[in-house]
Scaffold this active site. Structure first.
Site, PDB file in Angstrom:
ATOM      1  N   ASN A 140       7.574  -3.576 -22.673  1.00  0.00           N
ATOM      2  CA  ASN A 140       6.210  -3.837 -23.161  1.00  0.00           C
ATOM      3  C   ASN A 140       5.768  -2.688 -24.052  1.00  0.00           C
ATOM      4  O   ASN A 140       6.533  -1.758 -24.304  1.00  0.00           O
ATOM      5  CB  ASN A 140       5.257  -4.028 -21.965  1.00  0.00           C
ATOM      6  CG  ASN A 140       5.283  -2.832 -21.051  1.00  0.00           C
ATOM      7  OD1 ASN A 140       4.906  -1.742 -21.449  1.00  0.00           O
ATOM      8  ND2 ASN A 140       5.752  -3.023 -19.827  1.00  0.00           N
ATOM      9  N   ASP A 144       7.214  -6.744 -14.228  1.00  0.00           N
ATOM     10  CA  ASP A 144       7.104  -7.540 -13.001  1.00  0.00           C
ATOM     11  C   ASP A 144       8.396  -8.284 -12.692  1.00  0.00           C
ATOM     12  O   ASP A 144       8.650  -8.649 -11.549  1.00  0.00           O
ATOM     13  CB  ASP A 144       5.953  -8.552 -13.141  1.00  0.00           C
ATOM     14  CG  ASP A 144       4.609  -7.857 -13.114  1.00  0.00           C
ATOM     15  OD1 ASP A 144       4.461  -6.905 -12.326  1.00  0.00           O
ATOM     16  OD2 ASP A 144       3.718  -8.234 -13.907  1.00  0.00           O
ATOM     17  N   LYS A 173      27.657  -7.445 -24.662  1.00  0.00           N
ATOM     18  CA  LYS A 173      26.609  -8.084 -25.465  1.00  0.00           C
ATOM     19  C   LYS A 173      26.782  -9.605 -25.430  1.00  0.00           C
ATOM     20  O   LYS A 173      27.902 -10.105 -25.637  1.00  0.00           O
ATOM     21  CB  LYS A 173      26.723  -7.576 -26.909  1.00  0.00           C
ATOM     22  CG  LYS A 173      25.633  -8.075 -27.803  1.00  0.00           C
ATOM     23  CD  LYS A 173      25.833  -7.571 -29.226  1.00  0.00           C
ATOM     24  CE  LYS A 173      24.896  -8.319 -30.150  1.00  0.00           C
ATOM     25  NZ  LYS A 173      25.263  -8.178 -31.549  1.00  0.00           N
ATOM     26  N   ASP A 217       6.666  -4.516  -6.139  1.00  0.00           N
ATOM     27  CA  ASP A 217       5.422  -3.920  -6.631  1.00  0.00           C
ATOM     28  C   ASP A 217       5.349  -2.507  -6.053  1.00  0.00           C
ATOM     29  O   ASP A 217       5.138  -2.333  -4.841  1.00  0.00           O
ATOM     30  CB  ASP A 217       4.218  -4.768  -6.193  1.00  0.00           C
ATOM     31  CG  ASP A 217       2.968  -4.331  -6.916  1.00  0.00           C
ATOM     32  OD1 ASP A 217       2.648  -3.123  -6.863  1.00  0.00           O
ATOM     33  OD2 ASP A 217       2.313  -5.186  -7.544  1.00  0.00           O
ATOM     34  N   ILE A 218       5.554  -1.519  -6.904  1.00  0.00           N
ATOM     35  CA  ILE A 218       5.714  -0.135  -6.432  1.00  0.00           C
ATOM     36  C   ILE A 218       4.461   0.350  -5.707  1.00  0.00           C
ATOM     37  O   ILE A 218       4.508   0.794  -4.558  1.00  0.00           O
ATOM     38  CB  ILE A 218       6.015   0.805  -7.637  1.00  0.00           C
ATOM     39  CG1 ILE A 218       7.285   0.358  -8.360  1.00  0.00           C
ATOM     40  CG2 ILE A 218       6.150   2.259  -7.155  1.00  0.00           C
ATOM     41  CD1 ILE A 218       7.561   1.076  -9.670  1.00  0.00           C
ATOM     42  N   PHE A 256      -3.881   1.016 -12.091  1.00  0.00           N
ATOM     43  CA  PHE A 256      -4.488   0.526 -13.329  1.00  0.00           C
ATOM     44  C   PHE A 256      -4.352  -0.989 -13.359  1.00  0.00           C
ATOM     45  O   PHE A 256      -3.469  -1.556 -12.708  1.00  0.00           O
ATOM     46  CB  PHE A 256      -3.779   1.142 -14.547  1.00  0.00           C
ATOM     47  CG  PHE A 256      -4.338   2.480 -14.942  1.00  0.00           C
ATOM     48  CD1 PHE A 256      -4.166   3.579 -14.113  1.00  0.00           C
ATOM     49  CD2 PHE A 256      -5.049   2.634 -16.119  1.00  0.00           C
ATOM     50  CE1 PHE A 256      -4.697   4.816 -14.447  1.00  0.00           C
ATOM     51  CE2 PHE A 256      -5.581   3.862 -16.474  1.00  0.00           C
ATOM     52  CZ  PHE A 256      -5.409   4.957 -15.642  1.00  0.00           C
ATOM     53  N   LYS A 267      -7.042  -7.008  -7.564  1.00  0.00           N
ATOM     54  CA  LYS A 267      -5.883  -6.103  -7.404  1.00  0.00           C
ATOM     55  C   LYS A 267      -6.229  -4.908  -6.531  1.00  0.00           C
ATOM     56  O   LYS A 267      -5.376  -4.399  -5.799  1.00  0.00           O
ATOM     57  CB  LYS A 267      -5.390  -5.629  -8.774  1.00  0.00           C
ATOM     58  CG  LYS A 267      -4.637  -6.702  -9.549  1.00  0.00           C
ATOM     59  CD  LYS A 267      -4.109  -6.194 -10.882  1.00  0.00           C
ATOM     60  CE  LYS A 267      -3.601  -7.359 -11.726  1.00  0.00           C
ATOM     61  NZ  LYS A 267      -3.220  -6.970 -13.077  1.00  0.00           N
ATOM     62  N   LYS A 315      -3.641  -4.812  -3.593  1.00  0.00           N
ATOM     63  CA  LYS A 315      -2.634  -3.737  -3.666  1.00  0.00           C
ATOM     64  C   LYS A 315      -2.982  -2.573  -2.749  1.00  0.00           C
ATOM     65  O   LYS A 315      -2.277  -1.569  -2.734  1.00  0.00           O
ATOM     66  CB  LYS A 315      -2.483  -3.270  -5.114  1.00  0.00           C
ATOM     67  CG  LYS A 315      -1.837  -4.325  -6.024  1.00  0.00           C
ATOM     68  CD  LYS A 315      -1.629  -3.831  -7.436  1.00  0.00           C
ATOM     69  CE  LYS A 315      -1.096  -4.935  -8.328  1.00  0.00           C
ATOM     70  NZ  LYS A 315       0.274  -4.712  -8.792  1.00  0.00           N
TER      71      LYS A 315
HETATM   72  O1  PMT Z   1       0.819   3.774 -22.036  1.00  0.00           O
HETATM   73  P1  PMT Z   1      -0.336   3.544 -22.983  1.00  0.00           P
HETATM   74  O2  PMT Z   1       0.120   3.033 -24.332  1.00  0.00           O
HETATM   75  O3  PMT Z   1      -1.216   4.749 -23.096  1.00  0.00           O
HETATM   76  O4  PMT Z   1      -1.228   2.360 -22.410  1.00  0.00           O
HETATM   77  C1  PMT Z   1      -1.919   2.538 -21.216  1.00  0.00           C
HETATM   78  C2  PMT Z   1      -1.806   1.307 -20.293  1.00  0.00           C
HETATM   79  C3  PMT Z   1      -2.489   0.127 -20.960  1.00  0.00           C
HETATM   80  C4  PMT Z   1      -0.332   0.983 -20.017  1.00  0.00           C
HETATM   81  C5  PMT Z   1      -2.506   1.726 -18.944  1.00  0.00           C
HETATM   82  O5  PMT Z   1      -3.855   2.031 -19.198  1.00  0.00           O
HETATM   83  C6  PMT Z   1      -2.420   0.599 -17.921  1.00  0.00           C
HETATM   84  O6  PMT Z   1      -3.202  -0.319 -17.888  1.00  0.00           O
HETATM   85  N1  PMT Z   1      -1.378   0.672 -17.038  1.00  0.00           N
HETATM   86  C7  PMT Z   1      -1.078  -0.352 -16.020  1.00  0.00           C
HETATM   87  C8  PMT Z   1      -0.290  -1.460 -16.652  1.00  0.00           C
HETATM   88  C9  PMT Z   1       0.072  -2.565 -15.657  1.00  0.00           C
HETATM   89  O7  PMT Z   1       1.213  -2.749 -15.372  1.00  0.00           O
HETATM   90  O8  PMT Z   1      -0.971  -3.180 -15.129  1.00  0.00           O
HETATM   91  P2  PMT Z   1      -0.853  -4.384 -14.031  1.00  0.00           P
HETATM   92  O9  PMT Z   1      -2.233  -4.910 -13.966  1.00  0.00           O
HETATM   93  O10 PMT Z   1       0.248  -5.305 -14.395  1.00  0.00           O
HETATM   94  O11 PMT Z   1      -0.451  -3.633 -12.703  1.00  0.00           O
HETATM   95  C10 PMT Z   1      -1.405  -3.192 -11.759  1.00  0.00           C
HETATM   96  C11 PMT Z   1      -0.939  -1.956 -11.063  1.00  0.00           C
HETATM   97  O12 PMT Z   1       0.262  -2.204 -10.343  1.00  0.00           O
HETATM   98  C12 PMT Z   1      -0.622  -0.782 -11.983  1.00  0.00           C
HETATM   99  O13 PMT Z   1      -1.072   0.399 -11.387  1.00  0.00           O
HETATM  100  C13 PMT Z   1       0.899  -0.812 -12.073  1.00  0.00           C
HETATM  101  O14 PMT Z   1       1.445   0.491 -12.320  1.00  0.00           O
HETATM  102  C14 PMT Z   1       1.272  -1.307 -10.697  1.00  0.00           C
HETATM  103  N2  PMT Z   1       2.559  -2.038 -10.629  1.00  0.00           N
HETATM  104  C15 PMT Z   1       2.732  -3.199 -11.326  1.00  0.00           C
HETATM  105  C16 PMT Z   1       3.927  -3.891 -11.200  1.00  0.00           C
HETATM  106  C17 PMT Z   1       4.936  -3.371 -10.359  1.00  0.00           C
HETATM  107  N3  PMT Z   1       6.086  -3.979 -10.224  1.00  0.00           N
HETATM  108  N4  PMT Z   1       4.726  -2.229  -9.687  1.00  0.00           N
HETATM  109  C18 PMT Z   1       3.571  -1.565  -9.802  1.00  0.00           C
HETATM  110  O15 PMT Z   1       3.382  -0.503  -9.184  1.00  0.00           O
END
Ligand code: PMT
Length: 400
Positions: free
Chosen positions: A209, A278, A288, A306-307, A323, A337, A341
């Site tokens: 991403n 995800d 390849k 989901d970490i 976030f 969330k 979470k």
């Molecule tokens: O890196 P930049 O370009 O500065 O951009 C910043 C950002 C937009 C990436 C940042 O501000 C942000 O939003 N980060 C979280 C991105 C995300 O994966 O959001 P989510 O809503 O999908 O996930 C929610 C939370 O679960 C997050 O804290 C994520 O780290 C965590 N997660 C998600 C999936 C997963 N498999 N494990 C996780 O721990």
């Protein structure tokens, strides 16, 4: 952040177009109860008048190494002893170079050599001058002498170039100094995840991403300035972090999970800013994948762990800040969330907008806890990171 104690601040202004911002900076310190004195180099006086700075600070401006009006005519020693904090803002490439070689033939150089105060430097110069190896070597040598750099920021410059070299905004400089002096996270261990993850399809293709890591790296730097012992688990990004931060580079979500799981045992706070994939391909081809002329390609994906969710459930007494990146109904999704979470804080940002979120130097965020909602206006990721770290450190269940 509010001021916890008033300090004697020596604001040193050097020759740069950004010198006009020093007036706001001086006002900010005075407004928050600090005592301020101003030192200006000859070139600074070409950009802003000593009279302006005298009027703002209420004290005459210090300019000369040999000052007959100073007690024992040793103005540099008096100033050096008076200051609790020395801030050079803006600091030109020339000044950085002079300080690096320990020059003492002007007032600024002599004060810096004579002082035991903490020195902060807010550089301002053309982007190529900042990037030049000569400047970077000088910066490195000043960092080794425990001087703290604030910025420079990225953006449009007076010369028309666009890159790193702008002086950071006064509020960011002020907040960084407050944070660094207060050290509210002293002794705390913090893990920050940042950037994207890459899930390989074959040796040359992957799912990922647009995360640049900027938000996560800004959080790691702010937490470190606040006294925390920071480990940054970074996905594949092209950013650098300061030497005080322990950085662990990973590629995949599985690697990020495995490092996080090891480190959380000793940590107090986990900040999940990474945009973790995800899903990842069930099969990673060793070679390849060849293009087929007749068929479409189907890739089957499996759900990644989901970490943050898994760690918060295993360690409910540690602090978790997650976030939430969404393109619609951002705040509603964030509140869900937060609960699902098991988080203490969730920071919501709208990643459908081009000027904030992914890859931008700016963001606009809403922070939710179970009891509160705080909206932070669009600002640099550096300033928002400081505000978020302040929120975390002020969280009263957390300060012992
Ligand atoms: O890196 P930049 O370009 O500065 O951009 C910043 C950002 C937009 C990436 C940042 O501000 C942000 O939003 N980060 C979280 C991105 C995300 O994966 O959001 P989510 O809503 O999908 O996930 C929610 C939370 O679960 C997050 O804290 C994520 O780290 C965590 N997660 C998600 C999936 C997963 N498999 N494990 C996780 O721990």
């Amino acid at each position: 952040m509010e001021n916890t104690q008033s300090s004697n601040i020596l604001l040193c202004i050097t020759g740069s177009i950004a010198a006009y911002k020093s007036a706001d900076l001086a006002r900010l310190f005075i407004k928050n109860g600090h005592n301020i004195r101003i030192l200006m180099t000859d070139s600074a006086c070409e950009f802003i008048t000593p009279l302006t700075m005298q009027a703002i600070s209420g004290n005459s401006v210090h300019r000369n190494l040999l000052d007959e009006s100073a007690e024992q005519a040793m103005g540099h020693i008096e100033l050096a002893k008076w200051a609790d904090i020395i801030l050079i803002a803006p600091c030109s490439a020339e000044t950085i170079s002079r300080l690096s070689s320990g020059r003492a033939d002007d007032l600024l150089g002599a004060v810096i050599l004579a002082s035991k105060a903490q020195i902060y430097i807010a550089p301002a110069m053309n982007m190529n001058m900042w990037a030049n190896i000569a400047t970077q070597n000088n910066v490195e040598s000043l960092r080794h002498r425990a001087m703290i750099f604030i910025g420079p920021s990225k953006g449009e410059q007076a010369c028309g170039d666009n890159g790193y070299g702008r002086m950071s905004e006064p509020e960011e400089i002020y907040e960084t100094i407050q944070m660094s002096e207060n050290k509210l996270l002293n002794g705390k261990k913090i893990i920050v995840t940042a950037g994207p993850t890459r899930e390989q399809i074959d040796p040359v293709r992957f799912i990922s991403n647009n995360s640049s890591g900027k938000m996560g790296f800004a959080l790691a730097e702010a937490a470190s300035k606040s006294g925390a012992d920071v480990t940054l688990i970074a996905g594949p990004v092209s950013l650098e972090c300061s030497d005080q931060i322990l950085r662990i580079d990973v590629n995949t979500a599985a690697e990020m999970y495995s490092e996080s799981k090891k480190l959380i045992v000793d940590a107090d706070i986990f900040i999940g800013c990474a945009a973790v994939a995800d899903y990842s391909p069930i099969i990673q081809n060793q070679n390849k994948i060849k293009k087929s002329s007749s068929k479409d390609l189907q890739i089957s994906l499996k759900k990644n762990i989901d970490i943050i969710s898994s760690l918060s459930k295993e360690y409910p007494h540690k602090k978790f800040m997650g976030f939430c990146a969404e393109t619609e109904n951002v705040e509603e999704h964030a509140k869900i969330k937060l609960v699902e979470k098991g988080l203490d804080f969730i920071v919501a940002n709208d990643v459908s907008k081009k000027d904030i979120g992914f890859d931008s130097d700016f963001n606009e965020i809403s922070v939710f806890t179970k009891e509160s909602h705080t909206h932070l206006q669009k600002a640099s990721k550096n300033l928002l990171a400081i505000q978020l770290i302040n929120m975390l450190s002020k969280d009263n269940q957390f300060i012992h």
